[in-house]
Design a protein around this motif. Sequence first.
Motif, PDB file in Angstrom:
ATOM      1  N   ARG A 235      51.334 -90.608  35.351  1.00 34.41           N
ATOM      2  CA  ARG A 235      52.652 -91.060  35.803  1.00 34.41           C
ATOM      3  C   ARG A 235      53.309 -90.094  36.782  1.00 34.41           C
ATOM      4  NH1 ARG A 235      56.422 -93.121  31.065  1.00 34.41           N
ATOM      5  NH2 ARG A 235      57.486 -93.950  32.892  1.00 34.41           N
ATOM      6  N   SER A 236      52.767 -88.906  36.920  1.00 37.97           N
ATOM      7  CA  SER A 236      53.442 -87.912  37.760  1.00 37.97           C
ATOM      8  C   SER A 236      52.660 -87.528  39.010  1.00 37.97           C
ATOM      9  CB  SER A 236      53.733 -86.641  36.938  1.00 37.97           C
ATOM     10  OG  SER A 236      52.533 -86.085  36.430  1.00 37.97           O
ATOM     11  N   ILE A 237      51.375 -87.882  39.079  1.00 33.13           N
ATOM     12  CA  ILE A 237      50.564 -87.528  40.254  1.00 33.13           C
ATOM     13  C   ILE A 237      50.140 -88.799  40.981  1.00 33.13           C
ATOM     14  CG2 ILE A 237      48.456 -86.423  41.066  1.00 33.13           C
ATOM     15  CD1 ILE A 237      48.604 -84.536  38.700  1.00 33.13           C
ATOM     16  N   ALA A 238      50.698 -88.990  42.166  1.00 26.77           N
ATOM     17  CA  ALA A 238      50.368 -90.171  42.973  1.00 26.77           C
ATOM     18  C   ALA A 238      49.052 -89.945  43.713  1.00 26.77           C
ATOM     19  CB  ALA A 238      51.490 -90.455  43.968  1.00 26.77           C
ATOM     20  N   LEU A 239      48.410 -91.040  44.059  1.00 28.20           N
ATOM     21  CA  LEU A 239      47.196 -90.970  44.861  1.00 28.20           C
ATOM     22  C   LEU A 239      47.565 -90.435  46.247  1.00 28.20           C
ATOM     23  CD1 LEU A 239      44.142 -91.714  44.877  1.00 28.20           C
ATOM     24  CD2 LEU A 239      44.822 -93.935  45.824  1.00 28.20           C
ATOM     25  N   ALA A 240      46.837 -89.409  46.707  1.00 28.10           N
ATOM     26  CA  ALA A 240      47.146 -88.796  48.002  1.00 28.10           C
ATOM     27  C   ALA A 240      47.085 -89.840  49.111  1.00 28.10           C
ATOM     28  CB  ALA A 240      46.160 -87.661  48.287  1.00 28.10           C
ATOM     29  N   GLU A 241      47.976 -89.687  50.105  1.00 28.17           N
ATOM     30  CA  GLU A 241      48.097 -90.702  51.150  1.00 28.17           C
ATOM     31  C   GLU A 241      46.799 -90.892  51.920  1.00 28.17           C
ATOM     32  OE1 GLU A 241      50.589 -90.418  54.997  1.00 28.17           O
ATOM     33  OE2 GLU A 241      51.895 -91.443  53.555  1.00 28.17           O
ATOM     34  N   ASP A 242      46.122 -89.790  52.237  1.00 30.95           N
ATOM     35  CA  ASP A 242      44.880 -89.956  53.001  1.00 30.95           C
ATOM     36  C   ASP A 242      43.828 -90.712  52.193  1.00 30.95           C
ATOM     37  OD1 ASP A 242      44.414 -87.927  51.190  1.00 30.95           O
ATOM     38  OD2 ASP A 242      43.449 -86.566  52.624  1.00 30.95           O
ATOM     39  N   GLN A 244      44.492 -92.986  49.952  1.00 31.09           N
ATOM     40  CA  GLN A 244      44.907 -94.395  49.971  1.00 31.09           C
ATOM     41  C   GLN A 244      44.285 -95.100  51.167  1.00 31.09           C
ATOM     42  OE1 GLN A 244      49.174 -94.778  49.963  1.00 31.09           O
ATOM     43  NE2 GLN A 244      49.429 -93.232  48.363  1.00 31.09           N
ATOM     44  N   TYR A 245      44.417 -94.501  52.345  1.00 27.72           N
ATOM     45  CA  TYR A 245      43.881 -95.131  53.557  1.00 27.72           C
ATOM     46  C   TYR A 245      42.357 -95.170  53.515  1.00 27.72           C
ATOM     47  CZ  TYR A 245      48.592 -94.603  55.425  1.00 27.72           C
ATOM     48  OH  TYR A 245      49.948 -94.668  55.616  1.00 27.72           O
ATOM     49  N   GLY A 246      41.740 -94.126  52.951  1.00 23.78           N
ATOM     50  CA  GLY A 246      40.285 -94.112  52.863  1.00 23.78           C
ATOM     51  C   GLY A 246      39.768 -95.249  51.988  1.00 23.78           C
ATOM     52  N   TYR A 247      40.403 -95.447  50.832  1.00 23.17           N
ATOM     53  CA  TYR A 247      39.987 -96.537  49.949  1.00 23.17           C
ATOM     54  C   TYR A 247      40.297 -97.894  50.577  1.00 23.17           C
ATOM     55  CZ  TYR A 247      39.068 -93.214  46.185  1.00 23.17           C
ATOM     56  OH  TYR A 247      38.555 -92.195  45.418  1.00 23.17           O
ATOM     57  N   ALA A 248      41.412 -97.993  51.287  1.00 23.55           N
ATOM     58  CA  ALA A 248      41.745 -99.250  51.946  1.00 23.55           C
ATOM     59  C   ALA A 248      40.686 -99.595  52.996  1.00 23.55           C
ATOM     60  CB  ALA A 248      43.119 -99.167  52.589  1.00 23.55           C
ATOM     61  N   ASN A 249      40.282 -98.605  53.789  1.00 25.18           N
ATOM     62  CA  ASN A 249      39.250 -98.854  54.801  1.00 25.18           C
ATOM     63  C   ASN A 249      37.933 -99.265  54.152  1.00 25.18           C
ATOM     64  OD1 ASN A 249      41.088 -98.196  56.762  1.00 25.18           O
ATOM     65  ND2 ASN A 249      40.385 -96.065  56.982  1.00 25.18           N
ATOM     66  N   ASP A 250      37.615 -98.651  53.010  1.00 26.39           N
ATOM     67  CA  ASP A 250      36.413 -99.028  52.272  1.00 26.39           C
ATOM     68  C   ASP A 250      36.505-100.488  51.837  1.00 26.39           C
ATOM     69  OD1 ASP A 250      34.007 -98.927  50.939  1.00 26.39           O
ATOM     70  OD2 ASP A 250      34.574 -97.318  49.572  1.00 26.39           O
ATOM     71  N   ALA A 251      37.692-100.899  51.381  1.00 31.23           N
ATOM     72  CA  ALA A 251      37.886-102.295  50.969  1.00 31.23           C
ATOM     73  C   ALA A 251      37.689-103.252  52.130  1.00 31.23           C
ATOM     74  CB  ALA A 251      39.286-102.477  50.384  1.00 31.23           C
ATOM     75  N   TYR A 252      38.058-102.803  53.340  1.00 29.50           N
ATOM     76  CA  TYR A 252      37.886-103.652  54.534  1.00 29.50           C
ATOM     77  C   TYR A 252      36.445-103.646  55.043  1.00 29.50           C
ATOM     78  CZ  TYR A 252      42.959-102.843  54.761  1.00 29.50           C
ATOM     79  OH  TYR A 252      44.291-102.715  54.474  1.00 29.50           O
ATOM     80  N   GLY A 253      35.566-102.881  54.395  1.00 23.40           N
ATOM     81  CA  GLY A 253      34.193-102.757  54.887  1.00 23.40           C
ATOM     82  C   GLY A 253      34.084-101.801  56.053  1.00 23.40           C
ATOM     83  N   GLN A 254      35.071-100.897  56.184  1.00 19.18           N
ATOM     84  CA  GLN A 254      35.111 -99.952  57.298  1.00 19.18           C
ATOM     85  C   GLN A 254      35.163 -98.520  56.763  1.00 19.18           C
ATOM     86  OE1 GLN A 254      34.989-100.932  60.530  1.00 19.18           O
ATOM     87  NE2 GLN A 254      34.824-103.054  59.875  1.00 19.18           N
ATOM     88  N   ALA A 255      34.301 -98.216  55.803  1.00 25.94           N
ATOM     89  CA  ALA A 255      34.329 -96.883  55.192  1.00 25.94           C
ATOM     90  C   ALA A 255      34.142 -95.777  56.219  1.00 25.94           C
ATOM     91  CB  ALA A 255      33.242 -96.791  54.114  1.00 25.94           C
ATOM     92  N   GLN A 256      33.445 -96.080  57.306  1.00 29.69           N
ATOM     93  CA  GLN A 256      33.206 -95.066  58.331  1.00 29.69           C
ATOM     94  C   GLN A 256      34.489 -94.643  59.035  1.00 29.69           C
ATOM     95  OE1 GLN A 256      32.270 -98.182  58.484  1.00 29.69           O
ATOM     96  NE2 GLN A 256      32.935 -99.079  60.414  1.00 29.69           N
ATOM     97  N   ALA A 257      35.547 -95.426  58.881  1.00 23.92           N
ATOM     98  CA  ALA A 257      36.828 -95.072  59.498  1.00 23.92           C
ATOM     99  C   ALA A 257      37.524 -93.925  58.766  1.00 23.92           C
ATOM    100  CB  ALA A 257      37.751 -96.295  59.537  1.00 23.92           C
ATOM    101  N   GLY A 258      37.013 -93.559  57.601  1.00 19.29           N
ATOM    102  CA  GLY A 258      37.572 -92.422  56.875  1.00 19.29           C
ATOM    103  C   GLY A 258      39.022 -92.642  56.477  1.00 19.29           C
TER     104      GLY A 258
END
Length: 541
Positions: A235-242, A244-258
């Motif tokens: 409840r006190s440690i959020a997922l780091a912003e970078d 978040q974007y890395g996992y989002a890109n992976d979800a889009y099938g663009q893991a290479q975008a880091g």
Amino acid sequence: MAWDPIRSRNRIAHFMTTVPQASIDVRTFDLAYLTQRINEARTRGKRLGLDEAPIFAVPRNRAVLVDGVHVYAQLLDYHDQIQEQGRETEASHKRVLQFLHLHYSATDRVVEEFEAQRVDFHGPRLHAVVVTPTGDERQRVLRAVAFAVTLKETIEAAGRDFGGSRLRTQVRIGIDTGRAVAVSSGRGADLDPLFLGSPANHAAKLAEGDRPGIYLSDRARKVLSEPTLGWAYERSIALAEDRQYGYANDAYGQAQAGYDPSLTRARVQAAVGALRSDLDLDALTSPEAVFRFHRHEPPLRTIDFAELMPSRSIRMALGSVFADLSGFTAYVDTCILTGRIAEMTANLHVIRGELAACARDDFAARKVRFIGDCLHALIAIGTRTATEPAATVDAAVMLTGGLRSSFDLCRGMLPGLGAMGIAIGVEYGETPLSRIGIRGERSVRCASSKAVSASEALQSDLTGRQTALGPVAVANASVAVRTRFGGGPVEDLDHAGAERLISPGRPASPTKPAAVSSGLLISGGATAGGAVRERGSGRHA
């Protein structure tokens, strides 16, 4: 009409015959189920996940076991919108409805984009679930993270673009993954699926707090090979912003975008652009927007939410009642593990049917919705021109007693409920009611005020034997009720106890308000007890 044990027992017996345990069809949401849903939607000219949710209009005699990722989003600045210089006013209620209308609309745009399923809006909270792709939990969690980061940034951008400081908010999101049970919720045009079980409950708890960010449960972290944290640090440690974007890109099938945020930012810009092109939304969120409020003459059970809209909204003093089944989430999880989903589903339909009937038929109250297994109802005593505060609080206390007695009968007549209880919170105050968000079937019935938030927060801190009144309700109550509740929650207050408490010379009638001394009245906008806080335990089901 008051609560009557024979009538209540007969109703329960009737509800037990309408959806008997033996008739419950338990399904699993798998590829076969999904394929069938796609074909059914196609025959109606719908696209599953876009025009229609993957799990929709579940028949009353069906329960669907679902492996999904539950996402709860909390609008952190909501409570600041309710009041204006420490008071609730017509202007502040107009602003809070604009605030919710904008952010509900923004949320639905993002839900469409990710083929997620919006389960419910309730005040400042969204519950959504990602159920596809079936058979691949990692991809579901990745999609949920992508959905969450896009949702968070879209809501925050929409607030800045449409209303500046008036409608701006930060967002906190909780995510958990696991098995839940989807059953039918509501009736008629309001028929929606309801997801029961610990993943929804846990995601709701993770969304509580005053710091923005995306907070993953340890279960979700394990799926992504993230280090686990334990409950306190979840409840006190959020997922780091970078990340978040890395996992989002992976979800889009663009893991290479880091960790590149551009793919997410493009989706946010598209969502906000779609909102800007909505002329109705632009008109309703401008400072000059007209929200027309009127009173509804009690009893409130005659309110028809289908007739409400921003230009035809209700605003009046009333009692807000939250009644939550204590221990129900643990019961659901046990039923999933032991193959008793049919028992749980049949029991839930009976309990919800009886609690709703008790509120509507015995006390002329209006059900707003069920949030999981928690009933939210509104009650008022008065005339066409005014609400009687003391009589309304007394009627609310009588309602709480009836709800507890009804649940006690359910517990005695239904299998498996054991020591489950019901926690009930009540508060009184001016409250606006409307339907807001995207028009049509997806519009949301809304009752948002300090009284609503306070009554919900009260019940979340109670045991299953307790009933509590908020400070404004206590201050406006009759002498007997004020004396009894002034020291805090009351245990085991059933209908007989409530009836003994309310003076027989001053019955709480839903149609005839009793006279009340003006010396006992405090404005519904009073700030006794301090600012409204967030819901205490996040109990969802």
